[in-house]
Design an enzyme around this catalytic site. Structure first.
Site, PDB file in Angstrom:
ATOM      1  N   HIS A  25       0.969  -1.134   0.498  1.00  0.00           N
ATOM      2  CA  HIS A  25       0.321  -0.018  -0.256  1.00  0.00           C
ATOM      3  C   HIS A  25       1.063   1.325   0.267  1.00  0.00           C
ATOM      4  O   HIS A  25       2.121   1.302   0.399  1.00  0.00           O
ATOM      5  CB  HIS A  25      -1.106   0.087   1.147  1.00  0.00           C
TER       6      HIS A  25
ATOM      7  N   HIS B 149       5.182   6.066  -1.187  1.00  0.00           N
ATOM      8  CA  HIS B 149       6.105   5.106  -0.892  1.00  0.00           C
ATOM      9  C   HIS B 149       5.465   3.995  -0.810  1.00  0.00           C
ATOM     10  O   HIS B 149       4.291   4.219  -0.178  1.00  0.00           O
ATOM     11  CB  HIS B 149       7.878   5.093   0.222  1.00  0.00           C
TER      12      HIS B 149
END
Lengths: 169, 169
Positions: free
Chosen positions: B34, B115
């Protein structure tokens, strides 16, 4: 891609289920504790939008349902699975029917036995031992579920939630 | 209860991330791959509805965002974490700001570096070895993300999706 539809109970009930699952459920790390509302089914990318539309439409017409855990049980001799049995009720039955009929009828392998799995792929002796002890425990939990989720499966077998649907207007 | 907000990339990118995570990420089994959009925060039960309303309102006013993975990187020496770096862009920056300001400002521990974590809590030598190899690999992946999820954390550290929010009208 493989999809499935499930409802997640409250954190309290999930925590209780996980206290068993971490020991007895080989799929513990693959998905949180859940009630399966529609067995896994395959969809092509271009079919997704229409199915989503149909599920959204279904959800808006249906009611939140009472989730009442009544006892522990097992699917033995079918499979060495133990689960929390959920009492059937009209809202839940109608929801399950709606998600498995008409444009959403993709076939069902099992009859609908509403449950939360807490152990699977168990050795026979351990399963008998655990269910024997659980049968002596009292469990009484009730809550209202007002949503469910469409999930998809990754290559490693884990499930990611794609969209949640609220039941009712 | 502890909540967080994250976006899940496509199955393709999640599968790629998991091919690293299963070896290098101690939280591999706790949550699918995620992008964190809002760091974990505590909410009382009675605060949830208002926060949900605010998130829904925010989502409806914002745009889907481009997710472009540009390279592998590390947070070392901060932490021994390696990640897929996501190129910043206005839609993503505005989304992050909106989810962390006004009524949704619950404080942030880290500056926003978009990220997808693929390794964490690694030993220094292994981290250096892995990032050294990954730096030599080419990665170029681009997709559009049109939704994000509010998750809550169970006692065992795993995360369950509570609700998904579509970006845009």
């Amino acid at each position: 891609m493989k999809y499935g539809i499930a409802a997640f109970p409250s954190k309290k009930l999930q925590d209780l289920a996980n206290s068993y699952r971490k020991r007895y459920d080989t799929k513990y790390a693959k998905v949180p504790p859940h009630i399966t509302l529609k067995e896994p089914f395959e969809l092509k990318d271009e079919e997704l939008d229409q199915v989503l539309e149909e599920i959204r439409h279904a959800a808006s017409e249906l009611n939140p349902f009472k989730l009442k855990v009544v006892k522990f049980s097992t699917f033995y001799p079918g499979t060495n699975t133990i689960y929390m049995k959920i009492e059937e009720n009209k809202d839940l039955t109608v929801l399950h029917q709606r998600l498995n009929s008409g444009k959403l009828d993709f076939g069902m392998e099992h009859p609908f036995v509403p449950h939360i799995t807490i152990g699977q792929d168990m050795m026979y002796d351990e399963m008998q031992d655990v269910i024997g002890r659980l049968k002596m425990e009292r469990i009484a939990h009730e809550e209202t579920i007002d949503r469910f989720s469409l999930l998809y499966q990754l290559e490693d077998g884990t499930w990611t939630a794609y969209e949640t649907f609220k039941l009712g207007k």
